[in-house]
Design a protein around this motif. Structure first.
Motif, PDB file in Angstrom:
ATOM      1  N   PRO A 122       0.823  -1.232   0.000  1.00  0.00           N
ATOM      2  CA  PRO A 122       0.000   0.000   0.000  1.00  0.00           C
ATOM      3  C   PRO A 122       0.846   1.267   0.000  1.00  0.00           C
ATOM      4  O   PRO A 122       0.858   2.035   0.961  1.00  0.00           O
ATOM      5  CB  PRO A 122      -0.809  -0.144   1.297  1.00  0.00           C
ATOM      6  N   TRP A 123       1.569   1.512  -1.102  1.00  0.00           N
ATOM      7  CA  TRP A 123       2.461   2.670  -1.173  1.00  0.00           C
ATOM      8  C   TRP A 123       1.701   3.988  -1.031  1.00  0.00           C
ATOM      9  O   TRP A 123       2.206   4.937  -0.406  1.00  0.00           O
ATOM     10  CB  TRP A 123       3.226   2.662  -2.503  1.00  0.00           C
ATOM     11  N   LYS A 124       0.504   4.078  -1.614  1.00  0.00           N
ATOM     12  CA  LYS A 124      -0.235   5.334  -1.556  1.00  0.00           C
ATOM     13  C   LYS A 124      -0.545   5.749  -0.125  1.00  0.00           C
ATOM     14  O   LYS A 124      -0.615   6.935   0.191  1.00  0.00           O
ATOM     15  CB  LYS A 124      -1.531   5.212  -2.362  1.00  0.00           C
ATOM     16  N   LYS A 125      -0.733   4.759   0.735  1.00  0.00           N
ATOM     17  CA  LYS A 125      -1.004   5.057   2.146  1.00  0.00           C
ATOM     18  C   LYS A 125       0.202   5.735   2.797  1.00  0.00           C
ATOM     19  O   LYS A 125       0.041   6.577   3.685  1.00  0.00           O
ATOM     20  CB  LYS A 125      -1.340   3.762   2.896  1.00  0.00           C
ATOM     21  N   ILE A 126       1.410   5.335   2.372  1.00  0.00           N
ATOM     22  CA  ILE A 126       2.614   5.965   2.920  1.00  0.00           C
ATOM     23  C   ILE A 126       2.674   7.428   2.497  1.00  0.00           C
ATOM     24  O   ILE A 126       2.927   8.325   3.319  1.00  0.00           O
ATOM     25  CB  ILE A 126       3.877   5.208   2.468  1.00  0.00           C
ATOM     26  N   TRP A 127       2.434   7.692   1.218  1.00  0.00           N
ATOM     27  CA  TRP A 127       2.549   9.072   0.716  1.00  0.00           C
ATOM     28  C   TRP A 127       1.487   9.982   1.321  1.00  0.00           C
ATOM     29  O   TRP A 127       1.677  11.213   1.357  1.00  0.00           O
ATOM     30  CB  TRP A 127       2.445   9.093  -0.816  1.00  0.00           C
ATOM     31  N   LYS A 128       0.385   9.427   1.806  1.00  0.00           N
ATOM     32  CA  LYS A 128      -0.688  10.239   2.358  1.00  0.00           C
ATOM     33  C   LYS A 128      -0.579  10.439   3.873  1.00  0.00           C
ATOM     34  O   LYS A 128      -1.451  11.074   4.476  1.00  0.00           O
ATOM     35  CB  LYS A 128      -2.043   9.602   2.028  1.00  0.00           C
ATOM     36  N   LEU A 129       0.476   9.899   4.499  1.00  0.00           N
ATOM     37  CA  LEU A 129       0.647  10.067   5.941  1.00  0.00           C
ATOM     38  C   LEU A 129       0.782  11.547   6.302  1.00  0.00           C
ATOM     39  O   LEU A 129       1.455  12.305   5.608  1.00  0.00           O
ATOM     40  CB  LEU A 129       1.890   9.314   6.420  1.00  0.00           C
ATOM     41  N   GLN A 130       0.142  11.951   7.399  1.00  0.00           N
ATOM     42  CA  GLN A 130       0.224  13.335   7.878  1.00  0.00           C
ATOM     43  C   GLN A 130       1.448  13.509   8.774  1.00  0.00           C
ATOM     44  O   GLN A 130       1.361  13.770   9.979  1.00  0.00           O
ATOM     45  CB  GLN A 130      -1.058  13.693   8.632  1.00  0.00           C
ATOM     46  N   VAL A 131       2.629  13.355   8.158  1.00  0.00           N
ATOM     47  CA  VAL A 131       3.912  13.582   8.819  1.00  0.00           C
ATOM     48  C   VAL A 131       4.791  14.349   7.836  1.00  0.00           C
ATOM     49  O   VAL A 131       4.423  14.545   6.681  1.00  0.00           O
ATOM     50  CB  VAL A 131       4.584  12.248   9.238  1.00  0.00           C
ATOM     51  N   TYR A 137       9.674   9.867   3.334  1.00  0.00           N
ATOM     52  CA  TYR A 137      10.731   9.258   2.528  1.00  0.00           C
ATOM     53  C   TYR A 137      11.511   8.229   3.340  1.00  0.00           C
ATOM     54  O   TYR A 137      11.895   7.170   2.819  1.00  0.00           O
ATOM     55  CB  TYR A 137      11.674  10.344   2.004  1.00  0.00           C
ATOM     56  N   PHE A 138      11.717   8.526   4.605  1.00  0.00           N
ATOM     57  CA  PHE A 138      12.373   7.569   5.503  1.00  0.00           C
ATOM     58  C   PHE A 138      11.587   6.261   5.562  1.00  0.00           C
ATOM     59  O   PHE A 138      12.153   5.163   5.473  1.00  0.00           O
ATOM     60  CB  PHE A 138      12.508   8.179   6.898  1.00  0.00           C
ATOM     61  N   MET A 139      10.242   6.330   5.701  1.00  0.00           N
ATOM     62  CA  MET A 139       9.424   5.131   5.780  1.00  0.00           C
ATOM     63  C   MET A 139       9.431   4.370   4.459  1.00  0.00           C
ATOM     64  O   MET A 139       9.422   3.134   4.444  1.00  0.00           O
ATOM     65  CB  MET A 139       7.981   5.493   6.171  1.00  0.00           C
ATOM     66  N   TYR A 140       9.467   5.110   3.333  1.00  0.00           N
ATOM     67  CA  TYR A 140       9.551   4.455   2.026  1.00  0.00           C
ATOM     68  C   TYR A 140      10.816   3.611   1.942  1.00  0.00           C
ATOM     69  O   TYR A 140      10.795   2.469   1.470  1.00  0.00           O
ATOM     70  CB  TYR A 140       9.532   5.515   0.924  1.00  0.00           C
ATOM     71  N   ARG A 141      11.930   4.162   2.424  1.00  0.00           N
ATOM     72  CA  ARG A 141      13.197   3.417   2.415  1.00  0.00           C
ATOM     73  C   ARG A 141      13.156   2.262   3.418  1.00  0.00           C
ATOM     74  O   ARG A 141      13.718   1.189   3.167  1.00  0.00           O
ATOM     75  CB  ARG A 141      14.361   4.350   2.729  1.00  0.00           C
ATOM     76  N   ALA A 142      12.502   2.478   4.555  1.00  0.00           N
ATOM     77  CA  ALA A 142      12.459   1.441   5.589  1.00  0.00           C
ATOM     78  C   ALA A 142      11.712   0.204   5.109  1.00  0.00           C
ATOM     79  O   ALA A 142      12.199  -0.925   5.253  1.00  0.00           O
ATOM     80  CB  ALA A 142      11.818   1.993   6.862  1.00  0.00           C
ATOM     81  N   VAL A 143      10.524   0.393   4.515  1.00  0.00           N
ATOM     82  CA  VAL A 143       9.755  -0.772   4.076  1.00  0.00           C
ATOM     83  C   VAL A 143      10.370  -1.408   2.829  1.00  0.00           C
ATOM     84  O   VAL A 143      10.121  -2.577   2.536  1.00  0.00           O
ATOM     85  CB  VAL A 143       8.270  -0.421   3.826  1.00  0.00           C
ATOM     86  N   ASN A 144      11.200  -0.650   2.096  1.00  0.00           N
ATOM     87  CA  ASN A 144      11.929  -1.214   0.961  1.00  0.00           C
ATOM     88  C   ASN A 144      13.254  -1.848   1.380  1.00  0.00           C
ATOM     89  O   ASN A 144      13.998  -2.358   0.537  1.00  0.00           O
ATOM     90  CB  ASN A 144      12.201  -0.143  -0.099  1.00  0.00           C
ATOM     91  N   ASN A 145      13.545  -1.775   2.688  1.00  0.00           N
ATOM     92  CA  ASN A 145      14.768  -2.364   3.238  1.00  0.00           C
ATOM     93  C   ASN A 145      16.029  -1.779   2.592  1.00  0.00           C
ATOM     94  O   ASN A 145      16.978  -2.496   2.280  1.00  0.00           O
ATOM     95  CB  ASN A 145      14.761  -3.892   3.080  1.00  0.00           C
ATOM     96  N   THR A 146      16.053  -0.446   2.423  1.00  0.00           N
ATOM     97  CA  THR A 146      17.226   0.205   1.827  1.00  0.00           C
ATOM     98  C   THR A 146      17.930   1.137   2.804  1.00  0.00           C
ATOM     99  O   THR A 146      18.887   1.817   2.421  1.00  0.00           O
ATOM    100  CB  THR A 146      16.833   1.003   0.570  1.00  0.00           C
ATOM    101  N   LEU A 147      17.469   1.205   4.057  1.00  0.00           N
ATOM    102  CA  LEU A 147      18.200   2.003   5.052  1.00  0.00           C
ATOM    103  C   LEU A 147      19.552   1.356   5.321  1.00  0.00           C
ATOM    104  O   LEU A 147      19.677   0.116   5.286  1.00  0.00           O
ATOM    105  CB  LEU A 147      17.399   2.101   6.348  1.00  0.00           C
ATOM    106  N   PRO A 148      20.596   2.159   5.612  1.00  0.00           N
ATOM    107  CA  PRO A 148      21.949   1.605   5.751  1.00  0.00           C
ATOM    108  C   PRO A 148      22.226   0.953   7.106  1.00  0.00           C
ATOM    109  O   PRO A 148      23.131   1.360   7.829  1.00  0.00           O
ATOM    110  CB  PRO A 148      22.830   2.842   5.538  1.00  0.00           C
ATOM    111  N   CYS A 149      21.434  -0.068   7.452  1.00  0.00           N
ATOM    112  CA  CYS A 149      21.786  -0.865   8.626  1.00  0.00           C
ATOM    113  C   CYS A 149      22.963  -1.769   8.257  1.00  0.00           C
ATOM    114  O   CYS A 149      23.283  -1.947   7.080  1.00  0.00           O
ATOM    115  CB  CYS A 149      20.592  -1.690   9.091  1.00  0.00           C
ATOM    116  N   LYS A 150      23.609  -2.351   9.236  1.00  0.00           N
ATOM    117  CA  LYS A 150      24.825  -3.123   8.959  1.00  0.00           C
ATOM    118  C   LYS A 150      24.567  -4.323   8.050  1.00  0.00           C
ATOM    119  O   LYS A 150      25.381  -4.634   7.181  1.00  0.00           O
ATOM    120  CB  LYS A 150      25.460  -3.580  10.271  1.00  0.00           C
ATOM    121  N   ARG A 151      23.442  -5.001   8.243  1.00  0.00           N
ATOM    122  CA  ARG A 151      23.132  -6.153   7.407  1.00  0.00           C
ATOM    123  C   ARG A 151      23.049  -5.730   5.933  1.00  0.00           C
ATOM    124  O   ARG A 151      23.576  -6.419   5.045  1.00  0.00           O
ATOM    125  CB  ARG A 151      21.815  -6.779   7.862  1.00  0.00           C
TER     126      ARG A 151
END
Length: 446
Positions: A122-131, A137-151
């Protein structure tokens, strides 16, 4: 479907140590350490000590299994009443199979297999968040697993150790670990939303379920807390700067409220967007009826050292009759720790030959499971033990109390690391005396 079947450990006599799924709090539930059956270790009962109350043989377990696996085994609750081992469905909270839970697991596998290509998310739900946009953009990267964690960095070819520096077990630092499964972050979710994050298998699927729900205010609060957890992780990694759990939650709520205030300036009711979760009015300790005793129980986390349990028994005058601490060198799920504390306290009360007792806990989830007879895969053995012990009192009542009314027990739990396994009938520690007096001066009768 076979992967969804898991053993609930009772007496351990029917469960083979290797090749079966039985370890609580482990993603696979299976033992990965090299097979030691030739050493006489065949079934789970071989890892236990059967004194009056069944417990794990810590020395044997630590000598046999790798550290993280040994810890997971010792965190698996054991029954005091010799229950039979039981097969349960691991993907449903009550342990029973449902088609819905099986279908959800199939969804999980499809959503987590290729995050970047899933069209059902549900990508559209992310873009419509009231934040704020940066949080979206941070949440988009988080659910796509592209944040730079060590793994993820190791997967991209960066030469570094992928262990979590904040985690005593040095487990791989994945996004699931950072946001859900690390012991400290479990405390964050439990304090903020009474949520057991250790029971959530996938960060990505969990966010999907939240976005598809109807409570958008709650989703926004959760998203801001996720962002705050990531900020805390970066501050700890690069600046060696930590933050208290209460401060982290407050920061997330404040940032969200401030952003909503600015974003809705000029619109009627803009103030109504601030933290909308129901806020219970705190109430102090209440004395029991004449002739009755009241026992307050709580648990407290002592970081990597372990878990503290605390209990206090008072009469209808508010006089303290008995207080005790118990220290466990384990890192239990918060709900399991609450249930463990309650079971221990009930056992202590029976040892004192107390016939009638009112037991107060600030765990609404345990309270609901106990009285509603709800099956719970995580608490099954502990609930059954507590139910059996409750029948041994001539009068027993379990009551839910707000945290304000459970301060003395919580204080004792926090002191357990300094006063492990202590009992007091008088001469209580000065901090406990002060808390007892504070309760007496604000005491309310039923």
């Amino acid at each position: 479907m076979v992967e969804g079947i898991k053993w609930r450990v009772g007496n351990g006599r029917d469960i083979r140590i290797w090749g079966t799924t039985w370890i609580a709090g482990s993603s696979s539930g299976r033992v990965l350490t090299a097979n030691q059956e030739q050493q006489g270790l065949m079934v789970v009962a071989d890892l236990m000590i059967e004194d009056p109350q069944r417990r794990w043989n810590e020395q044997l377990i630590k000598a046999t299994f790798v550290d993280s696996e040994a810890q997971a085994i010792m965190n698996t609750p054991l029954s005091w009443s010799g229950l039979r081992d039981k097969l349960m469905w691991r993907w449903c909270p009550n342990g029973f199979f449902t088609v819905k839970s099986f279908y959800k697991q199939l969804q999980l596998e499809s959503l987590t297999s290729e995050p970047g290509t899933s069209v059902s998310y549900p990508w559209k739900k992310i873009w419509k968040l009231q934040v704020s946009n940066k949080v979206i953009y941070f949440m988009y990267r988080a659910v796509n697993n592209t944040l730079p964690c060590k793994r993820n960095l190791v997967r991209r070819g960066v030469m570094l150790h992928d262990g979590c520096v904040s985690c005593d077990a040095m487990l791989p630092e994945s996004l699931d670990h950072i946001f859900l499964h690390y012991e400290w972050v479990q405390r964050v979710w439990f304090a903020a939303f009474n949520l057991r994050s250790s029971a959530i298998p996938s960060f990505r699927l969990w966010i999907s379920e939240m976005l598809l729900g109807e409570n958008t205010d709650l989703v926004q609060q959760i998203v801001m807390l996720i962002w705050a957890i990531w900020k805390r992780r970066n501050d700890l990694t690069f600046k060696d700067k930590g933050v208290e759990i209460t401060d982290l939650i407050s920061m997330a709520n404040t940032f969200l409220a401030d952003w909503l205030t600015v974003a809705n300036t000029g619109q009627q009711g803009h103030g109504n967007h601030q933290d909308s979760r129901p806020c219970d009015r705190e109430e102090g300790w209440k004395r029991p009826e004449d002739g009755m005793l009241k026992m307050n129980v709580d648990e407290g986390w002592s970081g990597v050292a372990g878990q503290g349990l605390g209990m206090v028994i008072r009469d209808h005058h508010g006089e303290c009759m008995f207080a005790a601490t118990n220290f466990l060198r384990t890192r239990l799920d918060p709900l399991v720790a609450e249930a463990t504390a309650i079971r221990w306290a009930m056992g202590e009360a029976l040892k004192l030959d107390i016939n009638s007792i009112v037991l107060e806990t600030d765990s609404m989830e345990f309270y609901s499971c106990f009285w509603n007879k709800k099956q719970n895969l995580l608490l099954d053995t502990l609930l059954l033990d507590c139910t059996n012990m409750a029948s041994q009192f001539s009068s027993f009542n379990l009551v839910h109390v707000k945290r304000e009314g459970n301060k003395v027990a919580h204080l004792l739990a926090s002191l357990a690391v300094d006063f492990p396994n202590k009992c007091w009938w008088d001469n209580f520690p000065s901090a406990v005396n002060s808390a007892l007096l504070a309760d007496v001066f604000s005491v309310v009768a039923y």
